[in-house]
Design a protein around this motif. Structure first.
Motif, PDB file in Angstrom:
ATOM      1  N   SER A 103     -20.429  15.651  20.010  1.00 45.89           N
ATOM      2  CA  SER A 103     -18.998  15.499  19.754  1.00 45.89           C
ATOM      3  C   SER A 103     -18.646  14.191  19.064  1.00 45.89           C
ATOM      4  N   PHE A 104     -19.612  13.310  18.877  1.00 45.55           N
ATOM      5  CA  PHE A 104     -19.322  11.947  18.456  1.00 45.55           C
ATOM      6  C   PHE A 104     -18.524  11.864  17.155  1.00 45.55           C
ATOM      7  N   ALA A 105     -18.875  12.663  16.147  1.00 45.43           N
ATOM      8  CA  ALA A 105     -18.160  12.586  14.864  1.00 45.43           C
ATOM      9  C   ALA A 105     -16.664  12.785  15.050  1.00 45.43           C
ATOM     10  N   GLY A 106     -16.266  13.662  15.958  1.00 47.41           N
ATOM     11  CA  GLY A 106     -14.848  13.896  16.213  1.00 47.41           C
ATOM     12  C   GLY A 106     -14.126  12.664  16.726  1.00 47.41           C
ATOM     13  N   TYR A 107     -14.840  11.777  17.427  1.00 50.53           N
ATOM     14  CA  TYR A 107     -14.227  10.547  17.937  1.00 50.53           C
ATOM     15  C   TYR A 107     -13.945   9.537  16.822  1.00 50.53           C
ATOM     16  N   THR A 108     -14.560   9.726  15.672  1.00 53.76           N
ATOM     17  CA  THR A 108     -14.392   8.760  14.580  1.00 53.76           C
ATOM     18  C   THR A 108     -13.217   9.093  13.672  1.00 53.76           C
ATOM     19  N   PHE A 109     -12.583  10.253  13.842  1.00 54.45           N
ATOM     20  CA  PHE A 109     -11.486  10.633  12.965  1.00 54.45           C
ATOM     21  C   PHE A 109     -10.246   9.812  13.272  1.00 54.45           C
ATOM     22  N   GLY A 110      -9.594   9.342  12.214  1.00 57.89           N
ATOM     23  CA  GLY A 110      -8.295   8.714  12.350  1.00 57.89           C
ATOM     24  C   GLY A 110      -7.223   9.782  12.232  1.00 57.89           C
ATOM     25  N   ASP A 111      -6.002   9.365  12.181  1.00 57.63           N
ATOM     26  CA  ASP A 111      -4.895  10.306  12.086  1.00 57.63           C
ATOM     27  C   ASP A 111      -4.047   9.909  10.894  1.00 57.63           C
ATOM     28  N   ALA A 112      -3.828  10.833   9.994  1.00 59.30           N
ATOM     29  CA  ALA A 112      -3.008  10.558   8.817  1.00 59.30           C
ATOM     30  C   ALA A 112      -2.587  11.870   8.191  1.00 59.30           C
ATOM     31  N   GLY A 113      -1.634  11.783   7.342  1.00 58.56           N
ATOM     32  CA  GLY A 113      -1.193  12.933   6.567  1.00 58.56           C
ATOM     33  C   GLY A 113      -0.904  12.474   5.158  1.00 58.56           C
ATOM     34  N   ALA A 114      -1.118  13.349   4.210  1.00 59.76           N
ATOM     35  CA  ALA A 114      -0.846  13.006   2.813  1.00 59.76           C
ATOM     36  C   ALA A 114      -0.543  14.286   2.052  1.00 59.76           C
ATOM     37  N   ALA A 115       0.278  14.173   1.041  1.00 67.02           N
ATOM     38  CA  ALA A 115       0.585  15.299   0.170  1.00 67.02           C
ATOM     39  C   ALA A 115       0.734  14.767  -1.242  1.00 67.02           C
ATOM     40  N   VAL A 116       0.399  15.582  -2.190  1.00 70.33           N
ATOM     41  CA  VAL A 116       0.567  15.239  -3.595  1.00 70.33           C
ATOM     42  C   VAL A 116       1.392  16.350  -4.222  1.00 70.33           C
ATOM     43  N   VAL A 117       2.466  15.977  -4.897  1.00 73.91           N
ATOM     44  CA  VAL A 117       3.334  16.945  -5.556  1.00 73.91           C
ATOM     45  C   VAL A 117       2.911  17.039  -7.014  1.00 73.91           C
ATOM     46  N   LEU A 118       2.642  18.251  -7.463  1.00 77.09           N
ATOM     47  CA  LEU A 118       2.216  18.480  -8.836  1.00 77.09           C
ATOM     48  C   LEU A 118       3.401  18.921  -9.679  1.00 77.09           C
ATOM     49  N   GLU A 119       3.359  18.549 -10.968  1.00 83.18           N
ATOM     50  CA  GLU A 119       4.371  19.003 -11.905  1.00 83.18           C
ATOM     51  C   GLU A 119       3.707  19.262 -13.245  1.00 83.18           C
ATOM     52  N   ALA A 120       4.282  20.137 -14.017  1.00 78.68           N
ATOM     53  CA  ALA A 120       3.753  20.432 -15.344  1.00 78.68           C
ATOM     54  C   ALA A 120       3.944  19.206 -16.241  1.00 78.68           C
ATOM     55  N   VAL A 121       2.927  18.914 -17.054  1.00 81.22           N
ATOM     56  CA  VAL A 121       3.008  17.780 -17.981  1.00 81.22           C
ATOM     57  C   VAL A 121       2.521  18.239 -19.358  1.00 81.22           C
ATOM     58  N   ASP A 122       2.992  17.555 -20.395  1.00 81.25           N
ATOM     59  CA  ASP A 122       2.590  17.901 -21.759  1.00 81.25           C
ATOM     60  C   ASP A 122       1.226  17.339 -22.116  1.00 81.25           C
ATOM     61  N   ARG A 123       0.866  16.238 -21.480  1.00 79.33           N
ATOM     62  CA  ARG A 123      -0.420  15.595 -21.780  1.00 79.33           C
ATOM     63  C   ARG A 123      -0.969  15.031 -20.487  1.00 79.33           C
ATOM     64  N   GLY A 124      -2.280  15.020 -20.353  1.00 81.67           N
ATOM     65  CA  GLY A 124      -2.888  14.512 -19.129  1.00 81.67           C
ATOM     66  C   GLY A 124      -2.897  15.573 -18.055  1.00 81.67           C
TER      67      GLY A 124
END
Length: 184
Positions: free
Chosen positions: A17-38
Motif C-alpha cells: 500500500s505504500f505508494a498510496g501513502y505518497t499521493f498528495g491532494d490537488a485538482g487541476a483543469a485546463v480549458v481548451l479553445e480553438a486557435v488559428d495558430r499553435g
C-alpha cells in the motif's frame, strides 16, 4: 483516487500500500479553445497492459464493484520504476522523430512527478535538460493526475506566443503519453 489503507494488517500489506501513502491532494483543469495558430501539435500514447498488476486501484467495474479490499492503491514502487525503465523512452523518441523537435525547441517539459529520484532517472534516461523541467514534487509531493495542470499553471503567464511545451504523462499499470502544445 482510491482510499488510503489506514490500518494495514502487517508489514507486507503496508509495503503493498505504500505508494498510496505518497499521493498528495490537488485538482487541476485546463480549458481548451480553438486557435488559428499553435495549439495542440502532436499527441502520442503507449500502454503496456501486460504490466497492469504493477500498480493501480483494482476495484470498480464488474470485477470488484465496491469493496474495501479493492479500493486501495496497491503497487510496488520499485517494480513500477523498473517497468518504466524497461519501456524506456520509446514514446518520446517517436514524438521527436515525428515532429523533428529537439529538447531545446521546448520552453518547458512538464512531466508527471512521482518522487525526486524518479524525476532524476527520467532526466538521465531521456536526456531532457533539467532547466526545461517545472519541478513541483519536493514542495507538493506526487499530486497524481493534477501534476501536469499544476505545472502548466506555474509557467503559463510567462509563456509567449510560439513557445512550445511538452507534456509527459505517466500512469500505473504502465501508460505513457506525450502532447506537444504551442501557445498561440
Amino acid at each position: 483516487m482510491g482510499a488510503v489503507r489506514r490500518d494495514p494488517a502487517n508489514l507486507a500489506e503496508f509495503r503493498e500500500s505504500f505508494a498510496g501513502y505518497t499521493f498528495g491532494d490537488a485538482g487541476a483543469a485546463v480549458v481548451l479553445e480553438a486557435v488559428d495558430r499553435g495549439g495542440i501539435l502532436d499527441v502520442d500514447s503507449e500502454t503496456r497492459s501486460e504490466h497492469w498488476a504493477v500498480g493501480g486501484i483494482f476495484g470498480g467495474g464488474s470485477r470488484h464493484p465496491r469493496g474495501d479490499e479493492h479500493t486501495y492503491f496497491r503497487g510496488d514502487g520499485n517494480e513500477l520504476r523498473a517497468v518504466f525503465e524497461k519501456v524506456g523512452t520509446s514514446v518520446l523518441d517517436r514524438m521527436r522523430h515525428r515532429t523533428g523537435l529537439e529538447w531545446t525547441d521546448f520552453r518547458h517539459v512538464l512531466v508527471h512527478q512521482v518522487t525526486l529520484p524518479y524525476l532524476e532517472r527520467f532526466v538521465e534516461m531521456s536526456g531532457v535538460p533539467e532547466d526545461r523541467l517545472v519541478v513541483t514534487v519536493p514542495e507538493l509531493g506526487n499530486i497524481a493526475s493534477a501534476s501536469l495542470g499544476v505545472q502548466l499553471d506555474r509557467v503559463h503567464a510567462n509563456l509567449s506566443p510560439g513557445d512550445r511545451v511538452l507534456f509527459v504523462g505517466l500512469g500505473g499499470g504502465m501508460s505513457i503519453m506525450t502532447m506537444v502544445w504551442e501557445k498561440s
